[in-house]
Design a protein around this motif. Structure first.
Motif, mmCIF file in Angstrom:
data_model
loop_
_atom_site.group_PDB
_atom_site.id
_atom_site.type_symbol
_atom_site.label_atom_id
_atom_site.label_comp_id
_atom_site.label_asym_id
_atom_site.label_seq_id
_atom_site.Cartn_x
_atom_site.Cartn_y
_atom_site.Cartn_z
ATOM 1 N N PHE A 48 0.962 -1.294 0.025
ATOM 2 C CA PHE A 48 0.103 0.031 -0.035
ATOM 3 C C PHE A 48 1.048 1.229 -0.024
ATOM 4 O O PHE A 48 0.696 2.401 -0.727
ATOM 5 N N THR A 49 1.700 1.240 0.849
ATOM 6 C CA THR A 49 2.800 2.522 1.001
ATOM 7 C C THR A 49 3.531 2.478 -0.124
ATOM 8 O O THR A 49 4.074 3.729 -0.703
ATOM 9 N N ALA A 50 3.905 1.618 -0.993
ATOM 10 C CA ALA A 50 4.781 1.759 -2.093
ATOM 11 C C ALA A 50 4.140 2.457 -3.535
ATOM 12 O O ALA A 50 4.613 3.009 -4.264
ATOM 13 N N THR A 51 2.637 2.479 -3.314
ATOM 14 C CA THR A 51 1.864 3.072 -4.224
ATOM 15 C C THR A 51 1.776 4.523 -4.069
ATOM 16 O O THR A 51 1.654 5.221 -4.835
ATOM 17 N N GLY A 52 2.145 4.811 -2.777
ATOM 18 C CA GLY A 52 2.227 6.184 -2.306
ATOM 19 C C GLY A 52 0.927 6.674 -1.858
ATOM 20 O O GLY A 52 0.670 8.017 -1.519
ATOM 21 N N PHE A 53 -0.143 5.928 -1.497
ATOM 22 C CA PHE A 53 -1.316 6.375 -1.263
ATOM 23 C C PHE A 53 -1.345 7.203 0.203
ATOM 24 O O PHE A 53 -2.064 8.122 0.478
ATOM 25 N N HIS A 54 -0.463 6.687 1.120
ATOM 26 C CA HIS A 54 -0.210 7.230 2.500
ATOM 27 C C HIS A 54 0.217 8.643 2.381
ATOM 28 O O HIS A 54 0.327 9.383 3.383
ATOM 29 N N ALA A 55 1.083 9.007 1.071
ATOM 30 C CA ALA A 55 1.739 10.205 1.119
ATOM 31 C C ALA A 55 1.392 11.244 -0.148
ATOM 32 O O ALA A 55 2.320 11.638 -0.521
ATOM 33 N N VAL A 56 0.171 10.846 -0.517
ATOM 34 C CA VAL A 56 -0.170 11.781 -1.584
ATOM 35 C C VAL A 56 -0.059 13.232 -1.355
ATOM 36 O O VAL A 56 0.104 13.962 -2.124
ATOM 37 N N HIS A 57 -0.260 13.666 -0.095
ATOM 38 C CA HIS A 57 0.125 14.933 0.320
ATOM 39 C C HIS A 57 1.411 15.626 0.701
ATOM 40 O O HIS A 57 1.713 16.753 0.667
ATOM 41 N N LEU A 58 2.271 14.660 0.743
ATOM 42 C CA LEU A 58 3.977 14.982 1.162
ATOM 43 C C LEU A 58 4.428 15.269 -0.341
ATOM 44 O O LEU A 58 4.347 14.730 -1.646
ATOM 45 N N PRO A 59 5.545 16.215 -0.145
ATOM 46 C CA PRO A 59 6.179 16.860 -1.209
ATOM 47 C C PRO A 59 6.915 15.667 -2.081
ATOM 48 O O PRO A 59 7.388 14.932 -1.364
ATOM 49 N N GLU A 60 7.155 16.018 -3.250
ATOM 50 C CA GLU A 60 7.984 14.950 -4.065
ATOM 51 C C GLU A 60 9.192 14.840 -3.634
ATOM 52 O O GLU A 60 9.967 13.882 -3.698
ATOM 53 N N HIS A 61 9.860 15.908 -3.124
ATOM 54 C CA HIS A 61 11.473 15.821 -2.901
ATOM 55 C C HIS A 61 11.583 15.222 -1.840
ATOM 56 O O HIS A 61 12.702 14.531 -1.277
ATOM 57 N N HIS A 62 10.423 14.842 -1.041
ATOM 58 C CA HIS A 62 10.728 13.925 0.268
ATOM 59 C C HIS A 62 10.355 12.552 -0.104
ATOM 60 O O HIS A 62 10.414 11.571 0.889
ATOM 61 N N PRO A 105 16.545 20.626 8.632
ATOM 62 C CA PRO A 105 16.892 19.161 8.430
ATOM 63 C C PRO A 105 16.060 18.130 9.176
ATOM 64 O O PRO A 105 15.889 17.136 8.703
ATOM 65 N N THR A 106 15.482 18.548 10.444
ATOM 66 C CA THR A 106 14.763 17.952 11.200
ATOM 67 C C THR A 106 13.425 17.444 10.590
ATOM 68 O O THR A 106 13.019 16.360 10.577
ATOM 69 N N THR A 107 12.778 18.491 10.043
ATOM 70 C CA THR A 107 11.461 18.334 9.329
ATOM 71 C C THR A 107 11.768 17.432 8.187
ATOM 72 O O THR A 107 10.930 16.494 7.917
ATOM 73 N N ASP A 108 12.770 17.882 7.365
ATOM 74 C CA ASP A 108 12.910 16.952 6.157
ATOM 75 C C ASP A 108 13.089 15.412 6.459
ATOM 76 O O ASP A 108 12.531 14.563 5.848
ATOM 77 N N ALA A 109 13.883 15.319 7.611
ATOM 78 C CA ALA A 109 13.971 13.657 7.884
ATOM 79 C C ALA A 109 12.754 13.050 8.135
ATOM 80 O O ALA A 109 12.703 11.943 7.967
ATOM 81 N N VAL A 110 11.899 13.848 8.997
ATOM 82 C CA VAL A 110 10.451 13.189 9.471
ATOM 83 C C VAL A 110 9.791 12.916 8.351
ATOM 84 O O VAL A 110 9.160 11.665 7.902
ATOM 85 N N LEU A 111 9.898 14.128 7.328
ATOM 86 C CA LEU A 111 8.817 13.615 5.922
ATOM 87 C C LEU A 111 9.214 12.486 5.231
ATOM 88 O O LEU A 111 8.352 12.152 4.524
ATOM 89 N N THR A 112 10.716 12.575 5.162
ATOM 90 C CA THR A 112 11.174 11.635 4.343
ATOM 91 C C THR A 112 10.858 10.078 4.827
ATOM 92 O O THR A 112 10.424 9.118 4.050
#
Length: 738
Positions: A48-62, A105-112
């Motif tokens: 499911f997460t490999a499809t990106g459903f859980h992260a449709v709202h997160l930035p592409e660079h993350h 950097p902390t925010t980026d790490a969490v979102l990634t």
């Protein structure tokens, strides 16, 4: 209606639905109740997460899909409808709140990490007793959370902890660390783990700065509301299927009117819940004061109201729905848990009531610079009109919007009174252009927008089926306010059953001779013309042999008798027609084709009545809520009422946006009419219950009883609530007729 509005959003929701049916059916979740409760992820989570459903709202660079929060809302709604197990809601919510943080950097790490599929949970500061002490470049955190959904399966817990100086610091806790403990708790929701987080001197290096605690709460509530909306939508479909197929006494139970009305009300409440959830999500980009009102509305209309919607569904199933084997109890349990997760209903009602005593929810649609040339033309016309004045009284009553004179004539001749009508009577205005006109009128509060009154419902039929000569005779003068109209539909023996009318139209040389009796006719005592239905062919089927006539109310043989209402007003009338001659040119369409025109007229009427939500019916209660005394009770009542009113308005905004995209929902007018009916009853019940002795005074300040005594006209006008429920049940849900 779903939260999804655009084709892309509907496609996204459909993909989640297909995934759930293929890889995560409820049967497989039933077999995993124990492992889910311990925090073990469903077998399909990685896929499911490999499809990106859980992260449709997160930035592409993350590593996300680069979508918007509304896209995530569509995923959650579909997951709620499919009873998708696991920590999807906590994970999506944690990501949405992390997006509120300043870039670092902390925010980026969490979102990634979240985009990569690490499950997460959110612990709001008010839902925990966590203290954070500065420790060099990091923080030492100690304390315990309240029970939190998804915490047992979470790899990351985004927590709000209280610092020594009383501020809130937001930290990402790695739950695999030895200073972190999670205690599972048997949860009401069998599809999502539940537990408490314990931190003992846990060190976190780096914080997510810039997160507003109120905004985080409102985002969490909005996304929770989307899951609840999905649950409600499942209930509508499940109940409708059951009512169509289940038989008792040798007939489908869906033919029983009581069950039809229950199913129709379930749809109405679900539509309002979806609209409120959508409004709360879209408000995430608005000022926080607006987001607060939208989130509170979603909490009341979608989240805390969801358990009752499921319980209503269960009662339609009877004992079948109360069994462990039926999936309904899984939705009921989840709805109950979601409602508990956001706090008390009374708290949200009080929050919304406090806000709306001084502010209003903004439902304007941002049109940007679209149609700039058209806007400039409209603005120039309205500026010219604003410099003029009306010097004649309104023939439909002493109201500013009926006044006649140069100002009204300027607006009418520019096609701005009914801009959606075709030229030359309107501008053939698109939905976008109509919104622009609305905005330009709003910018000029001193310029009263003229109203056509009842003619607004009737003249579209004249445009559709009247001759050019008839249109020229009737429309311009009506737009200038010089002609008054009435609607001669209802009869003593054919009120809601309009097609059972007995008024007869007999063909004679050059026209028709009409005999009959009409009742409840608004403004007949003032009207110049009336739209009349009469039976032209007694041998035809009930809906077939009806003609639609335009009647000169000054014609020989017409007698108007006023009906005094409980309020003391005489707005309604009986109309007796004795050998009234109507020329052929005053028949619209075919002699037996009037039913279709009548339906169109009534649809216009229902839309107009449902639009009455724009008027503040809780004005008296709002004023009383700002005075000393039992203010808190009134404020809570006000919050409940405004949540309902806001949901109806959000429903209207969504329909507007659909129209802008060339779509429309056939259910909207009937749903809005029923919802408005419910709102009026609730508003006056709450107002009268809060005002005490003011209800004893005929003309009080603020006015309490006078508007209450006039409310039946709106409850009954345009079709009673029960008739609208029949329409919803049979024509929208497709339940069988008897």
């Amino acid at each position: 209606m779903t939260v999804a509005l655009t084709p892309e959003q509907r496609e996204l929701a459909g993909a989640v639905t297909q995934f759930a049916a293929r890889r995560a059916p409820i049967a497989s979740s039933r077999a995993a109740f124990d492992s889910l409760a311990q925090g073990r992820l469903p077998a399909w989570w990685d896929e499911f997460t490999a499809t990106g459903f859980h992260a449709v709202h997160l930035p592409e660079h993350h590593g996300g899909q680069g979508g918007e929060l509304l896209d995530a809302a569509c995923v959650l709604e579909a997951a709620g409808k499919a009873a998708l197990a696991g920590p999807l809601l906590p994970t999506v919510t944690a990501g949405a709140v992390a997006l509120l943080a300043d870039p670092s950097p902390t925010t980026d790490a969490v979102l990634t990490r979240l985009a990569a599929g690490v499950p997460a949970a959110l612990v709001l500061p008010q839902d925990a007793n966590l203290s954070a002490h500065a420790d060099g470049d990091g923080w030492l955190v100690t304390g315990t959370s309240e029970v939190t959904a998804g915490i047992c399966s979470a790899g990351v817990a985004l927590v709000g902890a209280h610092t020594d100086d009383g501020e809130t610091v937001w930290l990402a806790v790695d739950t695999s660390e030895p200073t972190v403990a999670v205690e599972p708790v048997a949860g009401t929701d069998l599809l999502t783990d539940l537990g408490a987080l314990r931190l003992a001197g846990h060190r976190v290096s780096g914080a997510l700065d810039g997160i507003d605690g109120d905004r985080a709460l409102f985002v969490a509530v909005a996304l929770t509301a989307c899951v609840a909306a999905g649950i409600a939508q499942w209930c509508v479909e499940a109940a409708t299927d059951h009512l169509r197929t289940r038989e008792q006494f040798g007939t489908p139970i869906g033919t029983f009117q009581a069950l039809q009305h229950n199913a129709a009300m379930l749809l109405v409440n679900t539509e309002l819940a979806s609209a409120a959830a959508w409004d709360a999500v879209r408000a995430a980009t608005e000022p926080v004061e607006q987001h607060a009102m939208a989130a509170a509305g979603a909490a009341l209309m979608a989240v805390t109201g969801c358990p009752d919607l499921v319980l209503d569904t269960l009662t339609m199933f009877g004992a079948i729905g109360f069994t462990w084997e039926h999936d309904l109890h899984l939705y009921w349990r989840r709805a109950t848990s979601l409602a508990g997760s956001i706090g008390t209903r009374s708290g949200w009602a009080r929050r919304l009531g406090e806000a709306t005593t001084t502010r209003t929810r903004n439902f304007a649609v941002d049109l940007g610079d679209a149609e700039a040339g058209f806007r400039a033309q409209v603005a120039a016309t309205l500026d010219a009109a604003a410099a003029q004045h009306n010097d004649g009284p309104g023939r439909q009553g002493d109201y500013e919007h009926f006044a006649t004179g140069p100002q009204r004539t300027t607006i009418a001749e520019a096609g701005l009174i009914a801009p959606q009508w075709p030229a030359p009577w309107g501008l053939d205005a698109t939905p976008l252009q109509q919104l622009i006109i609305d905005e330009e009128f709003t910018k000029r509060p001193g310029l009263v927008r003229p109203s056509l009154g009842i003619a607004e419902w009737i003249l579209p039929s004249v445009i559709r089926a009247g001759s050019p000569a008839l249109q020229e005779k009737l429309i311009p003068a009506t737009q200038r306010g010089e002609l008054v109209w009435c609607q001669l539909f209802s009869e003593p023996g054919a009120g809601s059953d309009l097609a059972a009318l007995a008024t007869r139209a007999t063909k004679v040389d050059g026209g028709w001779r009409i005999n009959g009796h009409k009742i409840w006719t608004s403004s007949a005592h003032r009207a110049d013309y009336g739209a009349l239905l009469a039976r032209t062919d007694p041998a035809a089927r009930k809906h077939r042999g009806i003609g639609y006539f335009i009647v000169d109310m000054a014609a020989d043989g017409i007698e108007v008798a006023p009906i005094k209402q409980a309020s003391g007003d005489t707005d309604f009338n009986e109309v007796f027609l004795t050998d009234v001659f109507v020329p052929d040119e005053m028949l619209l369409g075919e002699p037996t084709g009037g039913w279709g025109l009548a339906i169109a007229t009534m649809a216009e009427e229902r839309s107009a009545i449902s639009g009455y939500v724009q008027y503040d019916r809780a004005a008296a209660l709002r004023r009383l809520a700002t005075t000393p005394g039992h203010r808190e009770d009134m404020v809570r009542e006000l919050g409940e009422l405004d949540a309902y009113a806001h949901a109806i308005k959000a429903l209207g905004v969504r329909e507007t946006l659909r129209l802008l995209d060339g779509e429309s929902s056939p259910a909207t007018s009937s749903v809005a009419k029923v919802a408005m009916n419910v709102l009026l009853r609730r508003t006056f019940t709450a107002t009268l219950g809060s005002t005490g002795r003011l209800a004893m005074v005929a003309a009080s300040e603020p006015s309490v009883v006078e508007p209450y005594l006039r409310v039946p006209a709106e409850l009954i006008g345009g079709g009673t609530k029960e008739i609208q429920l029949n329409i919803i049940a049979q024509m929208i849900l497709g339940l069988p007729r008897k």
